[in-house]
Design an enzyme around this catalytic site. Structure first.
Site: not given
Ligand code: MN
Length: 244
Positions: A116, A217, A219
């Protein structure tokens, strides 16, 4: 065997941001560290400070990899623009610190995972610029810094890319909360994933297969999506292999 030690640049929090603390603080959302931990990596948290190029190289000499995470907008003056009204949260010391780390990591061929804001920092560090606010023209990329601001959208991965090899899929629905994207691509970068609306979602760096750089993202959805977790797994594997 020691776990690969991954330098992770933190958010700088002003005084009052942590409940009951009077003083400023540094912080990293644990969702990144969970994904890194599942991959077998050990984070080391770095506080952004003023740093010279030589100091950045010395600092990274301690580590097996560098993780750059999300965060506030990069100061547009660094890429030669005035800030539009929607630019938020600029912390210049963090910008300069992470730009120095990116350049040092490339010099050292240190494995780098840029997510990001980190992905945007990579482009700016190499001379590219950012589109400062896409949300009105390209809806569906989420709202950064807002509770429940993430949105899922598909990304389309370039088949002949290291990212496609890592993820093992050509298309993936993943989590986004960004209001900026790469504008002018820096020299030496190659687009390896796009959103269906054409926006740049991932880049490779010429002659640097140790770099993975994504706008979304991984994660967020990695706990339930092996293709997203593999981005962290591949990064930690490479960090282990390049460990002296
Ligand atoms: Mn997006």
């Amino acid at each position: 065997m020691l776990k690969p030690l991954i330098a992770t640049s933190a958010y700088l929090l002003p005084a009052g941001r942590v409940g009951k603390w009077i003083d400023p603080a540094v912080a990293i959302p644990t969702v990144y560290l969970d994904a890194l931990g599942r991959a077998g990596g050990q984070e080391a948290i770095l506080r952004p400070t003023e740093i010279t190029p030589v100091e950045a190289a010395d600092l990274l000499g301690h580590f097996d990899g560098l993780l750059l995470i999300g965060g506030p907008d990069v100061d547009p003056s660094i890429y030669g623009q005035g800030a539009v009204e929607t630019v938020y949260g600029v912390v210049r010391v963090r910008d300069d610190f992470e730009i120095a780390l990116v350049r040092a990591a490339l010099d050292l061929s240190l494995p780098l995972l840029a997510i990001c804001r980190g992905h945007q920092v990579l482009n700016v560090a190499l001379g590219g610029d950012l589109d400062q606010h896409i949300s009105d023209r390209f809806p569906g990329h989420g709202r950064p810094g807002v509770e429940n601001g993430a949105e899922l959208h598909e990304i389309i991965v370039e088949p002949a890319s290291r990212l496609a090899e890592i993820m093992g899929v050509r298309r993936s629905v993943c989590s986004h909360h960004h209001h900026q994207v790469i504008g002018r691509l820096a020299e030496g970068l190659r687009v390896v994933a796009r959103a269906p609306d054409g926006l740049i979602e991932a880049v490779d760096v010429d002659d640097h297969p140790e770099v993975t750089s994504v706008q979304w993202h991984p994660e967020d959805t990695a706990p339930d999506d092996p293709a997203q977790q593999r981005i962290f797994d591949a990064f930690v594997t490479l960090s282990r292999e390049s460990s002296p």
